[in-house]
Scaffold this active site. Structure first.
Site, mmCIF file in Angstrom:
data_model
loop_
_atom_site.group_PDB
_atom_site.id
_atom_site.type_symbol
_atom_site.label_atom_id
_atom_site.label_comp_id
_atom_site.label_asym_id
_atom_site.label_seq_id
_atom_site.Cartn_x
_atom_site.Cartn_y
_atom_site.Cartn_z
ATOM 1 N N ASP A 184 49.026 -43.815 3.332
ATOM 2 C CA ASP A 184 50.727 -43.497 3.262
ATOM 3 C C ASP A 184 51.311 -43.359 4.625
ATOM 4 O O ASP A 184 50.487 -42.243 5.425
ATOM 5 C CB ASP A 184 51.055 -42.551 2.450
ATOM 6 C CG ASP A 184 52.281 -42.015 2.055
ATOM 7 O OD1 ASP A 184 52.857 -42.755 1.479
ATOM 8 O OD2 ASP A 184 52.684 -40.989 2.834
ATOM 9 N N ASP B 110 56.178 -46.947 1.694
ATOM 10 C CA ASP B 110 55.525 -46.655 3.011
ATOM 11 C C ASP B 110 53.994 -46.514 2.520
ATOM 12 O O ASP B 110 53.332 -45.923 3.270
ATOM 13 C CB ASP B 110 55.681 -45.276 3.615
ATOM 14 C CG ASP B 110 55.940 -44.060 2.490
ATOM 15 O OD1 ASP B 110 55.567 -44.358 1.423
ATOM 16 O OD2 ASP B 110 56.243 -42.838 2.857
#
Length: 473
Positions: free
Chosen positions: A333, A376
Site C-alpha cells: 500500500d 494505491d
C-alpha cells in the site's frame, strides 16, 4: 515481465490456438489425397483396361478357332460332303460346300485335299485374294502331318494358328468322314481344311470389342511394354508361330491429362480457402488477445488489474502452489497518495503509482505476478520453494528500489509504503490468503512506513497498535 507471463498462460489455456499450421496441414492432406486418388485411379483404369484387353483378345482368338473348328467339322462329318467329292461333281461341291467360303463369313478359304494331301478343290471368299494351296502348303504342313496320324474313324480335327510371310490365320483340318466310315476304305478318305485369315478386317472387329487399338502380329518374342500386352499364337503342333501384340491402354493417361488441371485448380482452391480461414481465425485470435489484455491489465500502470489477479488465482499452478505451501502474497500500500494528488495534482500521483508498479515488477522474478487492486494498493504473488524467505527478499528489494525520489517535480518526495506478507499453509483458500496479507499490511502501516510485516494468527485477535504512518491515502 510477470504481466507478459500471465498473458502467455492465458493464451495457452483460454485463448484460441493458432490455426495456420493445422489448417495448412488439412489443406496439404486433402490436396495430396485428391492428387494421389486421381493418379492411382487413372493408373488403375489403365490396369483394368489392360486386363480387359487381354481377356477379350484371348476370348476372341479362342472363339475364332472354336467357331472355325465347329464349322469345319460340320462340313467334314456330313455324309453328303463325302458323296459329292466321290462323285466329283464340281458345281454340286461348290453349291453345298464351297459356298460356305464364297458366300458367307464361315470361312475365308476352304481346301479339299486327297488322302495324300493333294489339292482337289479350292474355294475362297468372293472379292478376296488369298494365296493358293501351293503357297499355303508349307504353313499347313505341320497340321496335315499331325492329322495324318489320327485315324478318320476317331472323328478328330486338328486346329491352330499358322503364318505365311507375316500373314497370320487360324486353320482346322479334318478327315471328310461320313457316319458310315466303318464300311469305307479309309485310305480313300479326303481332307477338308478351313481357314480364317486374321486380316485388317478381323483386327478392326477385335479392336471394337476390346476397346483397344494398336493391334499387330509379330514373329519376334515381345519385349518391354509388349510383355504385358501380348498373347502367343500356337500352331497345330503346339509350337509358337507368332504373337498378337497391342499398345498399352492410354484411357487412364488421357483422362489424367484432362482432369489434372481441374484437380490442381481444386487443390489451389483448398489451399486458398485454408489460407483465408487461417487469416480469419488468426485475426479473431489477435482480437481476443487484445480484448483479454485490456480486460486483465491496469491501463495506468500496465500490471494486472483485479480481473487479472482473479484469473491468476484460478490457474492450476496457483492452486498447486497453495496446496504445496509454495506461494506467498506481498500486499503493498502506498501511503500519502491523496495528499500527493491534492498538493501536486493527479499527474504526479499517477507518476507515483507508475513508479511503484515498475519497482514491483523489477523486484519479482519470472513466473511471479504483480497486480493493482485499485487506488494505491498492489499485490505481488510469489512462487518459491521457501515462500516466506522469497517474499521477504522481494519486500526488501521493493523498499530499496523506492528509496529515491520518484518524480522530478517533487525531488524531496519518496514513495512511502506499507507492506504485508502472508504465506500459504497448504490448507488455505486464496481469498483467505489475500485477506491475511491485507491484515499484515495494516499492522505494518501502524508500525511504520517502508517496513514489511508477516501475518500471524495473533493479528486476528489483537487490536491494531497506534499508527506511525500519517493517514493521507
Amino acid at each position: 515481465m510477470s504481466h507478459q507471463h500471465v498473458l502467455s498462460v492465458r493464451q495457452q489455456q483460454a485463448a484460441p490456438r493458432r490455426f495456420r499450421g493445422p489448417l495448412f496441414l488439412v489443406a496439404f492432406v486433402a490436396s495430396a489425397t485428391l492428387l494421389i486418388a486421381a493418379y492411382w485411379g487413372t493408373i488403375r483404369l489403365d490396369q483394368v483396361a489392360s486386363t480387359g484387353a487381354r481377356v477379350v483378345t484371348q476370348a476372341v482368338l479362342q472363339e475364332t478357332v472354336n467357331r472355325l473348328r465347329s464349322m469345319t467339322e460340320d462340313y467334314a462329318y456330313w455324309s453328303f460332303s463325302y458323296e459329292l467329292i466321290q462323285d466329283g461333281d464340281e458345281s454340286a461341291i461348290f453349291e453345298h460346300i464351297g459356298s460356305g467360303a464364297a458366300q458367307s463369313d464361315l470361312f475365308d478359304q476352304l481346301f479339299i485335299l486327297s488322302p495324300d494331301f493333294e489339292i482337289l478343290h479350292e474355294f475362297h471368299s468372293d472379292g478376296e485374294t488369298y494365296p493358293d494351296f501351293a503357297a499355303m502348303q508349307p504353313a499347313l504342313q505341320g497340321a496335315l502331318t499331325r492329322l495324318k496320324g489320327l485315324p478318320p474313324a476317331q472323328y478328330q480335327s486338328v486346329s491352330g494358328y499358322a503364318q505365311l510371310n507375316g500373314a497370320f490365320f487360324a486353320m482346322t483340318s479334318a478327315w471328310i468322314t461320313p457316319d458310315y466310315i466303318e464300311t469305307l476304305d479309309t485310305r480313300l478318305v479326303p481332307v477338308l481344311v478351313g481357314l480364317v485369315h486374321l486380316d485388317p478386317g478381323w483386327i478392326k472387329d477385335l479392336s471394337t470389342l476390346s476397346l483397344q487399338a494398336g493391334y499387330d502380329f509379330t514373329t519376334a518374342v515381345p519385349t518391354g511394354a509388349f510383355l504385358e500386352n501380348a498373347t502367343a499364337l500356337k500352331g497345330a503342333d503346339d509350337q509358337h508361330v507368332g504373337y498378337l501384340v497391342w499398345d498399352s491402354p492410354v484411357a487412364g493417361k488421357m483422362l489424367r491429362q484432362q482432369i489434372m488441371p481441374a484437380i490442381l485448380g481444386v487443390c489451389a482452391s483448398i489451399l486458398m480457402a485454408c489460407f483465408c480461414a487461417a487469416r480469419f481465425f488468426e485475426g479473431q485470435h489477435k482480437s481476443l488477445q487484445k480484448a483479454m489484455r485490456i480486460a486483465t491489465t491496469d491501463p495506468l500502470t500496465g500490471v494486472l488489474n483485479r480481473a487479472g489477479l482473479r484469473h491468476v488465482s484460478q490457474l492450476k499452478l496457483t492452486a498447486a502452489a497453495i496446496a504445496g505451501a509454495r506461494v506467498a502474497v506481498v500486499y503493498v500500500d502506498m501511503n500519502g497518495l491523496k495528499k500527493l494528488n491534492d498538493a501536486f495534482g493527479h499527474a504526479v500521483g499517477d507518476s507515483a503509482l507508475t513508479a511503484l508498479a515498475q519497482a514491483l515488477e523489477a523486484s519479482v522474478r519470472d513466473g511471479d505476478f504483480v497486480a493493482r487492486l485499485g487506488g494505491d494498493e498492489f499485490v505481488c504473488i510469489i512462487f518459491d520453494q521457501d515462500p516466506k524467505d522469497g517474499a521477504g527478499h522481494v519486500a526488501e528489494r521493493i523498499i530499496q528500489m523506492t528509496d529515491n525520489p520518484f518524480a522530478a517535480k517533487v525531488p524531496d518526495r519518496k514513495l512511502e509504503l506499507s507492506i504485508g506478507i502472508a504465506v500459504a499453509t497448504g490448507d488455505i483458500e486464496w481469498e483467505e490468503l489475500l485477506r491475511q496479507a491485507d491484515a499484515a499490511m495494516y499492522w505494518g502501516k501502524h508500525r511504520g512506513a517502508s517496513r514489511a510485516a508477516y501475518f500471524t494468527e495473533s493479528m486476528d485477535h489483537q487490536p491494531l497498535p497506534p499508527s506511525n504512518v500519517e493517514h493521507a491515502s
